[in-house]
Design an enzyme around this catalytic site. Structure first.
Site, PDB file in Angstrom:
ATOM      1  N   CYS A   1      48.189  39.864  41.014  1.00 53.75           N
ATOM      2  CA  CYS A   1      47.414  39.857  41.592  1.00 53.75           C
ATOM      3  C   CYS A   1      47.794  41.689  42.650  1.00 53.75           C
ATOM      4  O   CYS A   1      48.103  41.197  42.661  1.00 53.75           O
ATOM      5  CB  CYS A   1      45.868  39.394  42.024  1.00 53.75           C
ATOM      6  SG  CYS A   1      44.661  38.716  40.942  1.00 53.75           S
TER       7      CYS A   1
ATOM      8  N   HIS B   1      42.152  42.369  45.616  1.00 51.06           N
ATOM      9  CA  HIS B   1      41.334  42.041  46.760  1.00 51.06           C
ATOM     10  C   HIS B   1      42.292  42.151  48.420  1.00 51.06           C
ATOM     11  O   HIS B   1      43.625  42.396  48.397  1.00 51.06           O
ATOM     12  CB  HIS B   1      40.916  40.041  46.125  1.00 51.06           C
ATOM     13  CG  HIS B   1      42.763  40.161  45.911  1.00 51.06           C
ATOM     14  ND1 HIS B   1      43.298  38.568  46.900  1.00 51.06           N
ATOM     15  CD2 HIS B   1      43.650  39.711  44.910  1.00 51.06           C
ATOM     16  CE1 HIS B   1      44.530  39.062  46.725  1.00 51.06           C
ATOM     17  NE2 HIS B   1      44.837  38.939  44.951  1.00 51.06           N
TER      18      HIS B   1
END
Length: 241
Positions: free
Chosen positions: A217, A201
């Site tokens: 992440c 992301h």
């Protein structure tokens, strides 16, 4: 290769039943209209891309009704700037590879090249590795912090998520925006049809690129995730090693 190693730590039944398991991305698995139809991008699987100058590549931009500020790329080590490099990953074109040791993400291109981006990764205790696929894509995603994170950080209380049994809907979370931790785009990684709760992301924190500071992440500069997102289709294979 190993399957997603973090999965051994997560209870799938708890994730699917409660929807509030802690994740590497500090988000939860909340159903929503986040799937973007796959589409071909001529620059990835066709002609080799011609990158613009860095002052253009990382300039301020308007996207989806939000104003993304310019990135002071001079303050980021040059190896983490977006660039085309020889593909030495051993993976076929159209694959995402994250090399955690070097903080690089590669998207493999034809003719032996790859697009390389600098990334921020998970701090100690949140690292993961393995193979997955991109099953969903989201444009300016909403952020749903897990309950455990809100309990640890009271400032996140306004974003606590609740489930309305009467309507079958989740309430709360942080609306999309320039300060949203998921940034301008998100790619959702699945293994065997199950959401791993890991994401690739964007992030407004450009100074985290090249470091291990997130909850696990893979984060990119917003300008870079927008570029990667435009190249990637659903069902794109992902390898993290």
């Amino acid at each position: 290769m190993n399957t997603i190693s973090r999965r051994k730590f997560l209870s799938r039944s708890a994730v699917l039943t409660a929807g509030l398991a802690a994740s590497a991305c500090s988000t939860i698995n909340v159903p929503g209209p986040v799937t973007t139809p796959a589409r071909r991008f001529g620059g990835s699987l066709g002609l080799q891309p011609d990158l613009p100058p860095k002052e253009v590549m990382y300039a301020a931009m308007s996207d989806g009704g939000f104003n993304i500020p310019a990135i002071p790329y001079e303050q980021i080590p040059e190896q983490f700037h977006r660039q085309v490099v020889p593909n030495r990953t051993g993976e076929k074109p159209g694959t995402i590879i994250v090399e955690t040791g070097s903080h690089f993400l590669y998207y493999t291109l034809p003719n032996g090249n790859a697009m390389r981006y600098g990334v921020g990764l998970g701090r100690a205790g949140f690292e993961w590795s393995g193979r997955a696929i991109v099953e969903r894509k989201s444009h300016w995603p909403k952020w749903f912090p897990p309950e455990e994170m809100v309990d640890r950080e009271p400032r996140l209380e306004p974003y606590r998520v609740s489930y309305d049994e009467a309507t079958g809907e989740y309430n709360g979370g942080m609306e999309p925006g320039i300060n949203n931790p998921l940034g301008a785009r998100a790619l959702y990684l699945y293994e065997d049809g199950v959401d791993t709760l890991y994401r690739i992301h964007g992030s407004p924190e450009w100074n985290s690129i090249g470091k291990s500071v997130s909850s696990g992440c893979v984060r990119l500069i917003n300008q870079d995730i927008i570029d990667l997102y435009s190249r990637v289709e659903t069902d794109t294979p992902v390898l993290v090693r």
